[in-house]
Design an enzyme around this catalytic site. Structure first.
Site, PDB file in Angstrom:
ATOM      1  N   ILE A  53       0.883  -1.340   0.076  1.00 60.22           N
ATOM      2  CA  ILE A  53      -0.060   0.059  -0.098  1.00 60.22           C
ATOM      3  C   ILE A  53       0.766   1.369  -0.152  1.00 60.22           C
ATOM      4  CG2 ILE A  53      -1.855   1.206   1.270  1.00 60.22           C
ATOM      5  CD1 ILE A  53      -2.768  -1.382   2.326  1.00 60.22           C
ATOM      6  N   GLU A  93       1.671  -3.642   5.562  1.00 61.48           N
ATOM      7  CA  GLU A  93       0.680  -3.114   4.672  1.00 61.48           C
ATOM      8  C   GLU A  93       1.206  -4.075   3.454  1.00 61.48           C
ATOM      9  OE1 GLU A  93       3.982   0.025   5.001  1.00 61.48           O
ATOM     10  OE2 GLU A  93       3.014  -1.472   6.459  1.00 61.48           O
TER      11      GLU A  93
END
Length: 325
Positions: A199, A242
């Site tokens: 991300i 992430e």
């Protein structure tokens, strides 16, 4: 006392010692030529009550057992069984159901006169049946406990291989499955690709909106990854805060690249409801790698995909990158 009387007395003593109640029926006349007596006394009935029940025994036999008795008698009388055997419950005077067994046989079937005699014994088997019932109950309990233990083991196994936040595979599961799939692909000469997804600028999400919102973003991207792959074929997992990995069996480099582009676009277009009045959007960078003559293990594949991911970030993020051959 003559010899016949002595033998009869001996038989009575033997039956008494063995707890057996002798009975005899005449199959031609239907007459009960020798009636059971001991079991009625054992069940608490008076002599008068015993006499009334001898000819109406089914009145105190458990209703569920009556068909079994009749079927067993019929099978023996018609020659389908060599011996009559049956177990059943009789109601005691105090209302208890007590288990008894009947063993009998038609004497000398081939002789007209003797073949009229159906002789047998009745005896108490209540202790044995209750032990069997207790053992069966214990076995059922053990079976339930084993089933529960199996469920708990499966749950523990799932917990040990599942990311608690997203519900997808954790890093341990991804590493194990990756090694297994890579070995299979090399052995069969089949393609295997890997996507590593990160991300973009996720730290800013946490710093700006807090970790609960960050968790929502992670879950939303995880769901997007799961929706992009083939169910029960591809493996999706979270391998870092992430960062995600998608193991793609039977997938060529070109197919993996196209899938990564679709995933990249779908995440960018994904509205993430952070709270009542806040909808966020994020992007991802994706590195793609495929097994080849110079990349023959999952470790090699992971290193190559990770390098490709950094290539995507260096290219401005929100894109897919594949290392040059």
């Amino acid at each position: 006392m003559n010899e016949s009387g002595v033998n009869k007395e001996r038989l009575e003593l033997a039956l008494e010692a063995a707890g057996l109640d002798l009975w005899e029926n005449n199959l031609v006349t239907g007459e009960v030529t020798r009636k059971v007596t001991k079991i009625f006394a054992e069940l608490g009935y008076s002599e008068d009550e015993a006499v009334s029940y001898v000819d109406a025994i089914f009145k105190i036999v458990h209703p569920d057992d009556v068909p079994n008795i009749k079927a067993a008698v019929h099978d023996h009388v018609t020659g389908r069984s060599a011996q009559y055997r049956c177990e059943f419950r009789i109601r005691a005077k105090d209302g208890r159901w007590v288990w008894f067994a009947n063993y009998g046989k038609i004497m000398d079937r081939d002789q007209a006169e003797s073949g009229q005699r159906f002789i047998g014994v009745t005896f108490n088997i209540d202790d044995r049946k209750r032990r069997e019932s207790e053992l069966a109950a214990a076995n059922r309990k053990l079976t339930r406990q084993n089933e529960l233990l199996e469920k708990m083991n499966l749950m523990l196994q799932s917990l040990s291989t599942t990311d608690p936040l997203t519900g997808i595979a954790n890093r341990r599961r991804i590493m194990d499955m990756g090694v297994s799939e890579a070995q299979r692909a090399v052995r069969l000469g089949h393609p295997l690709s890997l996507l590593v997804v990160d991300i973009d600028l996720f730290k800013q999400v946490n710093d700006t909106w807090g970790h609960p919102i960050g968790d929502r973003v992670i879950c939303a991207v995880a769901d997007a990854c799961v929706r992009s792959v083939r169910r029960d074929v591809d493996i999706v997992g979270r391998i870092g805060g992430e960062e995600f990995a998608l193991i793609l069996p039977e997938t060529s480099e070109n197919q993996a690249y196209q899938l990564a582009e679709r995933l990249c676009a779908s995440v960018a277009a994904l509205p993430i409801a952070a709270c009542d009045n806040l909808v966020l959007s994020v992007t991802v960078s994706i590195g793609v790698a495929t097994l080849s003559s110079s990349c023959t293990s999952f470790r090699d594949l992971l290193i190559r995909a990770d390098r490709a991911l950094y290539g995507a970030k260096d290219s401005g993020r929100n894109c897919v990158y594949l290392l040059p051959a």
